[in-house]
Design a protein around this motif. Structure first.
Motif, PDB file in Angstrom:
ATOM      1  N   ALA A  11       0.829  -1.204   0.000  1.00 30.84           N
ATOM      2  CA  ALA A  11       0.000   0.000   0.000  1.00 30.84           C
ATOM      3  C   ALA A  11       0.867   1.260   0.000  1.00 30.84           C
ATOM      4  CB  ALA A  11      -0.924  -0.004   1.211  1.00 30.84           C
ATOM      5  N   GLY A  12       1.903   1.275   0.836  1.00 32.89           N
ATOM      6  CA  GLY A  12       2.798   2.429   0.879  1.00 32.89           C
ATOM      7  C   GLY A  12       3.530   2.636  -0.428  1.00 32.89           C
ATOM      8  N   LEU A  13       3.941   1.538  -1.036  1.00 28.26           N
ATOM      9  CA  LEU A  13       4.650   1.621  -2.308  1.00 28.26           C
ATOM     10  C   LEU A  13       3.735   2.141  -3.409  1.00 28.26           C
ATOM     11  CD1 LEU A  13       7.255   1.055  -3.899  1.00 28.26           C
ATOM     12  CD2 LEU A  13       6.442  -1.299  -4.215  1.00 28.26           C
ATOM     13  N   ALA A  14       2.510   1.651  -3.452  1.00 28.22           N
ATOM     14  CA  ALA A  14       1.558   2.098  -4.477  1.00 28.22           C
ATOM     15  C   ALA A  14       1.267   3.587  -4.335  1.00 28.22           C
ATOM     16  CB  ALA A  14       0.266   1.289  -4.384  1.00 28.22           C
ATOM     17  N   GLU A  15       1.086   4.035  -3.101  1.00 19.90           N
ATOM     18  CA  GLU A  15       0.808   5.457  -2.867  1.00 19.90           C
ATOM     19  C   GLU A  15       2.002   6.316  -3.275  1.00 19.90           C
ATOM     20  OE1 GLU A  15      -0.344   8.454   0.833  1.00 19.90           O
ATOM     21  OE2 GLU A  15      -0.665   6.295   1.048  1.00 19.90           O
ATOM     22  N   THR A  16       3.198   5.847  -2.954  1.00 18.41           N
ATOM     23  CA  THR A  16       4.400   6.604  -3.306  1.00 18.41           C
ATOM     24  C   THR A  16       4.598   6.652  -4.813  1.00 18.41           C
ATOM     25  OG1 THR A  16       5.443   6.015  -1.207  1.00 18.41           O
ATOM     26  CG2 THR A  16       6.897   6.736  -2.977  1.00 18.41           C
ATOM     27  N   ARG A  17       4.397   5.546  -5.476  1.00 14.83           N
ATOM     28  CA  ARG A  17       4.515   5.536  -6.935  1.00 14.83           C
ATOM     29  C   ARG A  17       3.504   6.479  -7.575  1.00 14.83           C
ATOM     30  NH1 ARG A  17       5.370  -1.053  -7.485  1.00 14.83           N
ATOM     31  NH2 ARG A  17       7.665  -1.024  -7.689  1.00 14.83           N
ATOM     32  N   LEU A  36      12.607   5.435  -8.223  1.00 15.77           N
ATOM     33  CA  LEU A  36      12.397   5.357  -6.790  1.00 15.77           C
ATOM     34  C   LEU A  36      13.481   4.503  -6.137  1.00 15.77           C
ATOM     35  CD1 LEU A  36      10.607   5.829  -4.265  1.00 15.77           C
ATOM     36  CD2 LEU A  36       9.299   3.802  -4.945  1.00 15.77           C
ATOM     37  N   VAL A  37      14.168   5.090  -5.159  1.00 19.36           N
ATOM     38  CA  VAL A  37      15.110   4.357  -4.322  1.00 19.36           C
ATOM     39  C   VAL A  37      14.453   4.231  -2.949  1.00 19.36           C
ATOM     40  CG1 VAL A  37      17.418   4.311  -3.291  1.00 19.36           C
ATOM     41  CG2 VAL A  37      17.081   5.318  -5.574  1.00 19.36           C
ATOM     42  N   VAL A  38      14.147   3.015  -2.524  1.00 19.10           N
ATOM     43  CA  VAL A  38      13.497   2.815  -1.229  1.00 19.10           C
ATOM     44  C   VAL A  38      14.565   2.675  -0.150  1.00 19.10           C
ATOM     45  CG1 VAL A  38      11.909   1.431   0.135  1.00 19.10           C
ATOM     46  CG2 VAL A  38      11.491   1.744  -2.309  1.00 19.10           C
ATOM     47  N   VAL A  39      14.500   3.550   0.834  1.00 16.59           N
ATOM     48  CA  VAL A  39      15.509   3.580   1.898  1.00 16.59           C
ATOM     49  C   VAL A  39      15.058   2.654   3.022  1.00 16.59           C
ATOM     50  CG1 VAL A  39      16.768   5.039   3.517  1.00 16.59           C
ATOM     51  CG2 VAL A  39      16.116   5.934   1.268  1.00 16.59           C
ATOM     52  N   THR A  40      15.853   1.627   3.280  1.00 18.55           N
ATOM     53  CA  THR A  40      15.459   0.569   4.216  1.00 18.55           C
ATOM     54  C   THR A  40      16.212   0.633   5.542  1.00 18.55           C
ATOM     55  OG1 THR A  40      16.998  -0.956   3.118  1.00 18.55           O
ATOM     56  CG2 THR A  40      14.714  -0.990   2.385  1.00 18.55           C
ATOM     57  N   LYS A  41      16.789   1.773   5.863  1.00 14.43           N
ATOM     58  CA  LYS A  41      17.496   1.966   7.133  1.00 14.43           C
ATOM     59  C   LYS A  41      16.633   1.527   8.313  1.00 14.43           C
ATOM     60  CE  LYS A  41      19.233   5.730  10.057  1.00 14.43           C
ATOM     61  NZ  LYS A  41      19.406   7.197  10.154  1.00 14.43           N
ATOM     62  N   PHE A  42      17.197   0.649   9.141  1.00 14.36           N
ATOM     63  CA  PHE A  42      16.573   0.106  10.356  1.00 14.36           C
ATOM     64  C   PHE A  42      15.471  -0.922  10.078  1.00 14.36           C
ATOM     65  CE2 PHE A  42      17.645   4.304  12.723  1.00 14.36           C
ATOM     66  CZ  PHE A  42      18.957   3.924  12.813  1.00 14.36           C
ATOM     67  N   PHE A  43      15.096  -1.107   8.832  1.00 17.51           N
ATOM     68  CA  PHE A  43      14.092  -2.123   8.519  1.00 17.51           C
ATOM     69  C   PHE A  43      14.795  -3.446   8.188  1.00 17.51           C
ATOM     70  CE2 PHE A  43      11.768   1.801   7.735  1.00 17.51           C
ATOM     71  CZ  PHE A  43      10.560   1.538   8.368  1.00 17.51           C
ATOM     72  N   PRO A  44      14.143  -4.575   8.471  1.00 19.01           N
ATOM     73  CA  PRO A  44      14.806  -5.872   8.315  1.00 19.01           C
ATOM     74  C   PRO A  44      14.938  -6.307   6.856  1.00 19.01           C
ATOM     75  CG  PRO A  44      12.524  -6.188   8.964  1.00 19.01           C
ATOM     76  CD  PRO A  44      12.773  -4.702   9.036  1.00 19.01           C
ATOM     77  N   ALA A  45      15.803  -7.278   6.651  1.00 13.52           N
ATOM     78  CA  ALA A  45      15.990  -7.840   5.313  1.00 13.52           C
ATOM     79  C   ALA A  45      14.699  -8.450   4.769  1.00 13.52           C
ATOM     80  CB  ALA A  45      17.101  -8.883   5.341  1.00 13.52           C
ATOM     81  N   ALA A 203      17.433  13.654  -5.415  1.00 15.52           N
ATOM     82  CA  ALA A 203      16.956  14.678  -4.479  1.00 15.52           C
ATOM     83  C   ALA A 203      15.504  14.376  -4.146  1.00 15.52           C
ATOM     84  CB  ALA A 203      17.077  16.075  -5.091  1.00 15.52           C
ATOM     85  N   GLY A 204      15.110  14.728  -2.952  1.00 13.32           N
ATOM     86  CA  GLY A 204      13.724  14.497  -2.555  1.00 13.32           C
ATOM     87  C   GLY A 204      13.575  13.246  -1.723  1.00 13.32           C
ATOM     88  N   MET A 205      12.801  13.395  -0.632  1.00 16.76           N
ATOM     89  CA  MET A 205      12.529  12.277   0.258  1.00 16.76           C
ATOM     90  C   MET A 205      11.023  12.230   0.510  1.00 16.76           C
ATOM     91  SD  MET A 205      15.907  12.483   2.762  1.00 16.76           S
ATOM     92  CE  MET A 205      15.572  14.106   3.409  1.00 16.76           C
ATOM     93  N   SER A 206      10.610  11.504   1.529  1.00 16.31           N
ATOM     94  CA  SER A 206       9.178  11.297   1.749  1.00 16.31           C
ATOM     95  C   SER A 206       8.403  12.608   1.826  1.00 16.31           C
ATOM     96  CB  SER A 206       8.954  10.501   3.041  1.00 16.31           C
ATOM     97  OG  SER A 206       9.435   9.176   2.915  1.00 16.31           O
ATOM     98  N   VAL A 222      13.110   7.437  -0.763  1.00 16.86           N
ATOM     99  CA  VAL A 222      11.916   7.426   0.082  1.00 16.86           C
ATOM    100  C   VAL A 222      11.956   6.230   1.022  1.00 16.86           C
ATOM    101  CG1 VAL A 222       9.403   7.339   0.107  1.00 16.86           C
ATOM    102  CG2 VAL A 222      10.585   8.578  -1.723  1.00 16.86           C
ATOM    103  N   GLY A 223      11.778   6.499   2.316  1.00 16.62           N
ATOM    104  CA  GLY A 223      11.745   5.441   3.310  1.00 16.62           C
ATOM    105  C   GLY A 223      10.403   5.317   3.972  1.00 16.62           C
TER     106      GLY A 223
END
Length: 234
Positions: A11-17, A36-45, A203-206, A222-223
């Protein structure tokens, strides 16, 4: 629980796209002009695996130890790993051992070590130069001074194993992003005169991806908009 998490990420990915597509259209650009580069800092593999299953190809990390472990655990997914955090010189060679793109190059002292790491891996490393958008004299985000960027670019081009791809920037803290991205667009315009093939602009984040796209961003990092609130790290 895993299914719930997959649904949440989808859902988050669809909204961001959709946000990216709308912003690109408003700027008179095709949606596929913005990556889109999804930033996965602190999120699990496990989240990275869900993202890959949803068609995400580019993942961003900004802490070396976490990034190295996650890239190794997800090596079978064929993802493109972007290192986007501040880079310590003594970690540069190690980062080049797994990253496909280093977006945060802001000084020449990093280049020999990035080159060594890329050589040991046997792969060309794509490089973005991080440019500071902070007003002169104000302590803020990392990044090279705009006046130093072209000289730094020349050094990248002269360094074995590195490929200059473009620029990266972060809007200053405590400032509206719009004027910062206006400044960035001017910096990029001048930069492209000398380096016309270095067309990437990350450039640009959430919170400000629309403004970044309006001023030429080709990649947005975007994370939280995709993955939700970051987990607390103890």
């Amino acid at each position: 629980m895993a299914t719930d998490r997959a649904d949440e990420i989808a859902a988050g990915l669809a909204e961001t796209r959709e946000r990216v597509a709308v912003a690109a259209k408003a700027a008179g650009r095709p949606a596929d002009d913005v990556h889109l580069v999804v930033v996965t800092k602190f999120f699990p593999a496990s989240d990275v695996r869900i993202l890959a299953g949803l068609g995400v190809t580019d993942v961003g990390e900004n802490r070396h130890q976490e990034a190295a472990a996650k890239a190794a655990e997800c090596a079978d997914l064929g993802l493109r790993w972007h290192y986007i955090g501040g880079l310590q010189s003594n970690k540069a060679a190690a980062v080049a051992g797994y990253a496909d793109v280093v977006e945060s190059v802001d000084r020449s002292s990093l280049l020999p070590r990035l080159s060594r790491g890329a050589g040991e891996r046997g792969q060309i490393l794509d490089v973005l130069l991080q440019v500071s958008l902070d007003p002169p004299g104000r302590e803020g985000r990392a990044g090279a001074d705009p006046g130093d960027v072209r000289d730094l670019a020349a050094e990248v081009e002269a360094t074995d194993g590195l490929r200059l791809r473009g620029l990266m920037a972060v809007a200053p803290l405590g400032e509206e992003p719009e004027p910062a991205f206006v400044r960035l667009a001017r910096i990029r315009e001048d930069f492209l005169v000398e380096y016309p093939e270095a067309t990437v602009l990350s450039a640009g984040m959430s919170g400000d991806l629309e403004q970044a796209i309006a001023h030429g961003a080709t990649h947005v990092r975007v994370g939280s908009a995709v993955l939700g609130q970051r987990p607390t790290v103890k």
